[in-house]
Design an enzyme around this catalytic site. Sequence first.
Site, PDB file in Angstrom:
ATOM      1  N   GLY A   1      -9.791  -8.224  -2.042  1.00 22.74           N
ATOM      2  CA  GLY A   1     -10.012  -9.308  -1.086  1.00 22.74           C
ATOM      3  C   GLY A   1      -9.284 -10.600  -1.427  1.00 22.74           C
ATOM      4  O   GLY A   1      -8.147 -10.594  -1.884  1.00 22.74           O
TER       5      GLY A   1
ATOM      6  N   ARG B   1       0.821  -1.218   0.000  1.00 21.46           N
ATOM      7  CA  ARG B   1       0.000   0.000   0.000  1.00 21.46           C
ATOM      8  C   ARG B   1       0.856   1.268   0.000  1.00 21.46           C
ATOM      9  O   ARG B   1       0.431   2.286  -0.562  1.00 21.46           O
ATOM     10  CB  ARG B   1      -0.942  -0.005   1.201  1.00 21.46           C
ATOM     11  CG  ARG B   1      -2.071  -0.985   0.975  1.00 21.46           C
ATOM     12  CD  ARG B   1      -3.036  -1.015   2.111  1.00 21.46           C
ATOM     13  NE  ARG B   1      -4.159  -1.865   1.774  1.00 21.46           N
ATOM     14  CZ  ARG B   1      -4.993  -2.375   2.664  1.00 21.46           C
ATOM     15  NH1 ARG B   1      -4.836  -2.127   3.950  1.00 21.46           N
ATOM     16  NH2 ARG B   1      -5.995  -3.121   2.275  1.00 21.46           N
TER      17      ARG B   1
ATOM     18  N   GLY C   1     -14.140  -4.040   0.032  1.00 22.17           N
ATOM     19  CA  GLY C   1     -15.496  -3.514   0.269  1.00 22.17           C
ATOM     20  C   GLY C   1     -15.866  -2.436  -0.734  1.00 22.17           C
ATOM     21  O   GLY C   1     -16.978  -2.412  -1.273  1.00 22.17           O
TER      22      GLY C   1
ATOM     23  N   LYS D   1     -20.864 -15.953   1.101  1.00 22.00           N
ATOM     24  CA  LYS D   1     -22.286 -15.654   1.300  1.00 22.00           C
ATOM     25  C   LYS D   1     -22.973 -14.967   0.131  1.00 22.00           C
ATOM     26  O   LYS D   1     -22.477 -13.966  -0.384  1.00 22.00           O
ATOM     27  CB  LYS D   1     -22.420 -14.728   2.507  1.00 22.00           C
ATOM     28  CG  LYS D   1     -22.174 -15.388   3.836  1.00 22.00           C
ATOM     29  CD  LYS D   1     -22.526 -14.370   4.886  1.00 22.00           C
ATOM     30  CE  LYS D   1     -22.298 -14.868   6.288  1.00 22.00           C
ATOM     31  NZ  LYS D   1     -22.343 -13.727   7.201  1.00 22.00           N
TER      32      LYS D   1
HETATM   33  P1  AMP Z   1     -15.882 -13.925   0.932  1.00 25.00           P
HETATM   34  O1  AMP Z   1     -15.244 -13.202   2.069  1.00 25.00           O
HETATM   35  O2  AMP Z   1     -17.365 -13.826   0.904  1.00 25.00           O
HETATM   36  O3  AMP Z   1     -15.237 -13.635  -0.404  1.00 25.00           O
HETATM   37  O4  AMP Z   1     -15.628 -15.471   1.221  1.00 25.00           O
HETATM   38  C1  AMP Z   1     -14.359 -16.033   1.256  1.00 25.00           C
HETATM   39  C2  AMP Z   1     -14.429 -17.311   2.019  1.00 25.00           C
HETATM   40  O5  AMP Z   1     -15.355 -18.202   1.430  1.00 25.00           O
HETATM   41  C3  AMP Z   1     -13.101 -18.027   2.057  1.00 25.00           C
HETATM   42  O6  AMP Z   1     -12.611 -18.018   3.359  1.00 25.00           O
HETATM   43  C4  AMP Z   1     -13.451 -19.443   1.594  1.00 25.00           C
HETATM   44  O7  AMP Z   1     -12.844 -20.450   2.374  1.00 25.00           O
HETATM   45  C5  AMP Z   1     -14.944 -19.501   1.757  1.00 25.00           C
HETATM   46  N1  AMP Z   1     -15.530 -20.514   0.880  1.00 25.00           N
HETATM   47  C6  AMP Z   1     -15.451 -20.581  -0.453  1.00 25.00           C
HETATM   48  N2  AMP Z   1     -16.061 -21.682  -0.923  1.00 25.00           N
HETATM   49  C7  AMP Z   1     -16.541 -22.350   0.144  1.00 25.00           C
HETATM   50  C8  AMP Z   1     -17.257 -23.564   0.315  1.00 25.00           C
HETATM   51  N3  AMP Z   1     -17.595 -24.307  -0.734  1.00 25.00           N
HETATM   52  N4  AMP Z   1     -17.592 -23.939   1.577  1.00 25.00           N
HETATM   53  C9  AMP Z   1     -17.247 -23.171   2.631  1.00 25.00           C
HETATM   54  N5  AMP Z   1     -16.559 -22.006   2.535  1.00 25.00           N
HETATM   55  C10 AMP Z   1     -16.211 -21.596   1.305  1.00 25.00           C
END
Ligand code: AMP
Length: 395
Positions: free
Chosen positions: A352, A36, A375, A200
């Site tokens: 991210g 950064r 974000g 999610k």
């Molecule tokens: P996000 O912060 O929403 O981008 O989510 C990232 C997280 O989603 C990572 O820590 C991954 O381990 C998790 N993730 C991705 N695919 C899966 C899955 N099939 N089951 C559980 N966690 C998952």
Amino acid sequence: MSKKSVKDISVAGKTCLVRVDFNVPVKDGVVTDVTRIEGAVPTIKYLIKEGAKIVLCSHLGRPKGEFNLKYTLKPIAAKLSEYLGKPVLFAEDVIGPSAKQLKAGLKGGDVLLLENLRFHKEEEENDKEFCKALSEGIDVYVNDAFGTAHRAHASTAGVAQYGFVKTAVSGFLIQKELEIMGGALDAPKRPFVAILGGAKVSDKIGVINNLLEKVDTLIIGGAMAYTFLKALGKNIGASLCESDKVELAKELLQKAKVKKVKFLLPLDNKIADAFANDANQKVVEGDIPDGWQGLDIGPKTIKLFTDAVANAKTVIWNGPMGVFEFENFAGGTKAVAEALSKTDAVTIIGGGDSAAAVTQLGYADKMTHISTGGGASLEFLEGLELPGVACLNEK
Ligand code: AMP
């Protein structure tokens, strides 16, 4: 509508308050990741060359509105001076006597770094009096911290929003984010493919909704995919699922049909009998048996997704395709990163985890753009106006 950048105004002899993102990891007074700091250097060097008086400000960590030596920006002043090849003055406060005195003594080309903005709770509260104090003696506001541009804080928006500093422009980092991501959303080269993954659906509803208006193909992987597979009536076993979002997933699938957007979901999955790298594992097509959970996309899906990338002219990617933290379930994420590294398409990585994956795999310099804000880039992809951008002068 585009925003003015530092290049659109004259800064010679002007005192510029520059909001940068120096929220870097520091251990025992030593900066352990300089990405950064390096990111902020082009704008600072340009302002030095033009003879501006430069007042840098940033937050670091979460000091919760009070002084805490653990979060001082002092080590960053020393590190930054190595990149600039000149001393960086450091104020022991943000709006106190040290900052005032050093600001008043600046000459053209001098660089001053203020102490951590978040030592004042008024920073995140966007307090008007604090904005006024921060703007004292300032002629020009420059925002170059995309990572906090989705926040309406004093230093990210307030100083300009309240009119304390009339001239408000972007630095090169934010300018690049707006040009490349904005360009892709407004006038993409087609086919335009978006790949979303991660944990999610609920975090990304806005993004899916907005992208369905723009893309030719929407790909969903990661845990998010199982809520959609459930909406299609598939058995998803013990995979992560947001039961309260299944109806919404049906609506989004319907919207894709109406908009004639190809909606790609996993055809096969790498499943496990526990959430662990060394759990029993296998690949299944279609339904996932009870007691098993999908932790990565399978080989047929990898082919489906990477073929879509190979045929695209613009690709935006946000979120891993599986639990990439587990070596055995990182294959899907790696394959997508590799496909992106091989294409001539415009490739945009939305911050991210996907940015980290691309960088770790050594593909960073193969991408058109890696967003510096997780974000903020998600909110941008949602089509929301970011306060840190909205407050800047129009061209
Ligand atoms: P996000 O912060 O929403 O981008 O989510 C990232 C997280 O989603 C990572 O820590 C991954 O381990 C998790 N993730 C991705 N695919 C899966 C899955 N099939 N089951 C559980 N966690 C998952």
